[in-house]
Scaffold this motif. Structure first.
Motif, PDB file in Angstrom:
ATOM      1  N   PRO A  40      14.133  10.282   6.661  1.00 59.19           N
ATOM      2  CA  PRO A  40      14.972   9.093   6.460  1.00 59.19           C
ATOM      3  C   PRO A  40      14.080   7.888   6.177  1.00 59.19           C
ATOM      4  O   PRO A  40      13.092   7.670   6.887  1.00 59.19           O
ATOM      5  N   GLY A  41      14.385   7.138   5.129  1.00 58.09           N
ATOM      6  CA  GLY A  41      13.595   5.940   4.814  1.00 58.09           C
ATOM      7  C   GLY A  41      12.385   6.240   3.945  1.00 58.09           C
ATOM      8  O   GLY A  41      11.514   5.385   3.751  1.00 58.09           O
ATOM      9  N   PHE A  42      12.325   7.456   3.381  1.00 62.86           N
ATOM     10  CA  PHE A  42      11.185   7.836   2.541  1.00 62.86           C
ATOM     11  C   PHE A  42      11.026   6.891   1.345  1.00 62.86           C
ATOM     12  O   PHE A  42       9.922   6.686   0.848  1.00 62.86           O
ATOM     13  N   ASP A  43      12.150   6.289   0.914  1.00 69.15           N
ATOM     14  CA  ASP A  43      12.067   5.398  -0.254  1.00 69.15           C
ATOM     15  C   ASP A  43      11.182   4.174   0.000  1.00 69.15           C
ATOM     16  O   ASP A  43      10.690   3.561  -0.938  1.00 69.15           O
ATOM     17  N   GLU A  44      10.925   3.861   1.284  1.00 72.94           N
ATOM     18  CA  GLU A  44       9.993   2.753   1.575  1.00 72.94           C
ATOM     19  C   GLU A  44       8.611   3.041   0.995  1.00 72.94           C
ATOM     20  O   GLU A  44       7.924   2.158   0.498  1.00 72.94           O
ATOM     21  N   PHE A  45       8.184   4.323   1.108  1.00 74.80           N
ATOM     22  CA  PHE A  45       6.899   4.702   0.522  1.00 74.80           C
ATOM     23  C   PHE A  45       6.945   4.566  -0.991  1.00 74.80           C
ATOM     24  O   PHE A  45       6.002   4.138  -1.621  1.00 74.80           O
ATOM     25  N   GLU A  46       8.079   5.011  -1.522  1.00 76.98           N
ATOM     26  CA  GLU A  46       8.180   5.097  -2.976  1.00 76.98           C
ATOM     27  C   GLU A  46       7.956   3.729  -3.609  1.00 76.98           C
ATOM     28  O   GLU A  46       7.184   3.589  -4.552  1.00 76.98           O
ATOM     29  N   ASP A  47       8.611   2.699  -3.039  1.00 74.92           N
ATOM     30  CA  ASP A  47       8.483   1.358  -3.615  1.00 74.92           C
ATOM     31  C   ASP A  47       7.061   0.861  -3.481  1.00 74.92           C
ATOM     32  O   ASP A  47       6.483   0.312  -4.427  1.00 74.92           O
ATOM     33  N   ALA A  48       6.461   1.042  -2.293  1.00 72.82           N
ATOM     34  CA  ALA A  48       5.103   0.556  -2.051  1.00 72.82           C
ATOM     35  C   ALA A  48       4.130   1.182  -3.048  1.00 72.82           C
ATOM     36  O   ALA A  48       3.281   0.495  -3.628  1.00 72.82           O
ATOM     37  N   TRP A  49       4.273   2.484  -3.265  1.00 72.78           N
ATOM     38  CA  TRP A  49       3.330   3.188  -4.151  1.00 72.78           C
ATOM     39  C   TRP A  49       3.458   2.689  -5.585  1.00 72.78           C
ATOM     40  O   TRP A  49       2.458   2.417  -6.254  1.00 72.78           O
ATOM     41  N   SER A  50       4.693   2.588  -6.021  1.00 74.46           N
ATOM     42  CA  SER A  50       4.897   2.176  -7.411  1.00 74.46           C
ATOM     43  C   SER A  50       4.292   0.802  -7.655  1.00 74.46           C
ATOM     44  O   SER A  50       3.730   0.530  -8.711  1.00 74.46           O
ATOM     45  N   ARG A  56       1.749  -0.720  -5.784  1.00 73.84           N
ATOM     46  CA  ARG A  56       0.347  -0.965  -5.420  1.00 73.84           C
ATOM     47  C   ARG A  56      -0.689  -0.003  -5.968  1.00 73.84           C
ATOM     48  O   ARG A  56      -1.862  -0.338  -6.033  1.00 73.84           O
ATOM     49  N   ALA A  57      -0.300   1.211  -6.315  1.00 77.86           N
ATOM     50  CA  ALA A  57      -1.318   2.178  -6.755  1.00 77.86           C
ATOM     51  C   ALA A  57      -1.963   1.696  -8.057  1.00 77.86           C
ATOM     52  O   ALA A  57      -1.259   1.451  -9.039  1.00 77.86           O
ATOM     53  N   ASP A  81      -3.482   9.981  -5.170  1.00 77.29           N
ATOM     54  CA  ASP A  81      -2.440   9.023  -4.796  1.00 77.29           C
ATOM     55  C   ASP A  81      -2.421   7.811  -5.726  1.00 77.29           C
ATOM     56  O   ASP A  81      -1.934   6.749  -5.339  1.00 77.29           O
ATOM     57  N   GLY A  82      -2.982   7.977  -6.917  1.00 72.52           N
ATOM     58  CA  GLY A  82      -3.048   6.854  -7.857  1.00 72.52           C
ATOM     59  C   GLY A  82      -4.024   5.782  -7.401  1.00 72.52           C
ATOM     60  O   GLY A  82      -4.059   4.692  -7.973  1.00 72.52           O
ATOM     61  N   TYR A 108      -4.008   4.476  -4.273  1.00 76.78           N
ATOM     62  CA  TYR A 108      -3.337   3.640  -3.265  1.00 76.78           C
ATOM     63  C   TYR A 108      -4.205   3.432  -2.022  1.00 76.78           C
ATOM     64  O   TYR A 108      -4.299   2.324  -1.486  1.00 76.78           O
ATOM     65  N   HIS A 109      -4.853   4.503  -1.557  1.00 73.70           N
ATOM     66  CA  HIS A 109      -5.597   4.436  -0.285  1.00 73.70           C
ATOM     67  C   HIS A 109      -6.765   3.451  -0.351  1.00 73.70           C
ATOM     68  O   HIS A 109      -7.253   3.020   0.688  1.00 73.70           O
ATOM     69  N   ALA A 110      -7.221   3.144  -1.557  1.00 72.43           N
ATOM     70  CA  ALA A 110      -8.410   2.319  -1.688  1.00 72.43           C
ATOM     71  C   ALA A 110      -8.107   0.820  -1.691  1.00 72.43           C
ATOM     72  O   ALA A 110      -9.015  -0.004  -1.684  1.00 72.43           O
ATOM     73  N   ILE A 111      -6.825   0.465  -1.685  1.00 73.30           N
ATOM     74  CA  ILE A 111      -6.424  -0.921  -1.890  1.00 73.30           C
ATOM     75  C   ILE A 111      -5.874  -1.531  -0.609  1.00 73.30           C
ATOM     76  O   ILE A 111      -4.957  -0.973   0.009  1.00 73.30           O
ATOM     77  N   GLY A 112      -6.406  -2.675  -0.175  1.00 77.82           N
ATOM     78  CA  GLY A 112      -5.863  -3.389   0.985  1.00 77.82           C
ATOM     79  C   GLY A 112      -4.591  -4.124   0.601  1.00 77.82           C
ATOM     80  O   GLY A 112      -4.347  -4.378  -0.584  1.00 77.82           O
ATOM     81  N   SER A 113      -3.750  -4.444   1.578  1.00 76.57           N
ATOM     82  CA  SER A 113      -2.481  -5.109   1.220  1.00 76.57           C
ATOM     83  C   SER A 113      -2.668  -6.627   1.154  1.00 76.57           C
ATOM     84  O   SER A 113      -3.618  -7.142   1.658  1.00 76.57           O
TER      85      SER A 113
END
Ligand SMILES: NC(=O)c1ccc[n+]([C@@H]2O[C@H](COP(=O)([O-])OP(=O)(O)OC[C@H]3O[C@@H](n4cnc5c(N)ncnc54)[C@H](O)[C@@H]3O)[C@@H](O)[C@H]2O)c1
Length: 255
Positions: free
Chosen positions: A199-209, A211-212, A247-248, A250-255
């Motif tokens: 539940p709430g998996f779409d939170e990841f989806e938006d962040a990835w699109s 920031r990656a 992961d495109g 993503y892991h290398a980028i700070g927020s």
């Protein structure tokens, strides 16, 4: 036979639909010269139907990774199709609903134990069940979701993945003497059955699109599958206990 995995014999777990990461691994592996045996869990007839969509219809053997009888008989059942294994793909994860979607503080131990049994301990048990078929140069590859940080909604699955990452390093340590490697691919979010159950998996989806650095296609399993193939191949002969991020960036980028 030609291709990156020419002549290699692989055991691929985790196919349930053609969106499964394991399906893309099996398809690309066959296209690159490998012979594939699939394992199926639960709905075997469904897995057998999906297996027919591969370039070469692959045999399916039943394996519930929490069933000691299935594990004890695995090597003999695989031998009915291939005379040995060069690679094992662990593409298995499950956590009861209480363990996901914000339930971290309330999930009961019995549910957490199930998540850890299926998603973490099984990495070792599957590898050991198939070990009699393996020889030096063999590889075990699994799938993780970067467990170095806590994610919203991932909860006990995140803990299970942290355990998986550690288990892969320990497997690398214990099987290194036999020339067998253990590595993981840390994939970004992909729309599969396992992902949709969170539940709430779409939170990841938006962040990835957003920031990656390379962008991220939530419906493209091929980049993660390609990394699995590379780790199964002879092109990472001195790499074990490693986690490759797909992961495109993503892991290398700070927020
Ligand atoms: N989809 C994502 O966003 C994502 C991201 C990173 C890592 N992963 C990991 O990739 C792997 C594959 O998942 P997927 O996303 O392709 O989803 P999926 O739902 O297609 O695959 C999960 C598989 O686990 C199998 N499974 C569950 N319980 C089992 C048991 N007791 N014994 C044997 N098999 C069992 C299911 O049958 C299914 O085939 C999992 O480890 C998952 O955590 C997924």
């Amino acid at each position: 036979m030609s291709g990156l995995l020419a002549g290699k014999r692989l055991l691929v777990t985790g196919v349930i639909t053609d969106a499964s990461i394991a399906f893309s691994v099996a398809k690309l592996a066959q296209e690159n010269g490998a012979q594939v045996v699939l394992t199926g869990y639960g709905r075997l007839s469904l897995v057998e139907r999906i297996a027919k969509r591969l370039p070469e219809p692959a045999p399916v053997i039943e394996v519930d990774v929490t069933n000691p009888d299935h594990l004890a008989s695995l090597a003999d059942r695989v031998r009915e199709h291939v005379d040995g294994l060069d690679g094992i793909v662990h593409s298995i994860g499950f956590a009861p609903q209480s363990c996901l979607g914000g339930g971290f503080l309330d999930a009961p131990w019995e549910d957490v134990a199930t998540a850890l049994h299926v998603s973490t301990f099984s990495y070792k048990s599957l590898a050991m069940a198939a070990l009699p078929l393996m020889s030096p140069g063999g590889a075990v590859v699994g799938l993780t979701f970067d467990a170095t940080v806590a994610w919203p909604v991932y909860d006990w699955m995140g803990v299970a993945k942290a355990g998986l990452e550690s288990a892969s390093r320990y497997l690398a340590m214990h099987l290194g003497k036999q020339g067998i490697r253990s590595n993981l691919v840390a994939a970004g979010p992909l729309r599969t059955i396992a992902a949709k159950s969170i539940p709430g998996f779409d939170e990841f989806e938006d962040a990835w699109s957003e920031r990656a650095p390379l962008g991220w296609n939530l419906s493209d399993q091929v980049p993660a599958a390609k990394a699995c193939l590379a780790l199964l191949s002879d092109w990472f002969p001195a790499t074990t206990g490693e986690i490759v991020h797909v992961d495109g960036g993503y892991h290398a980028i700070g927020s």
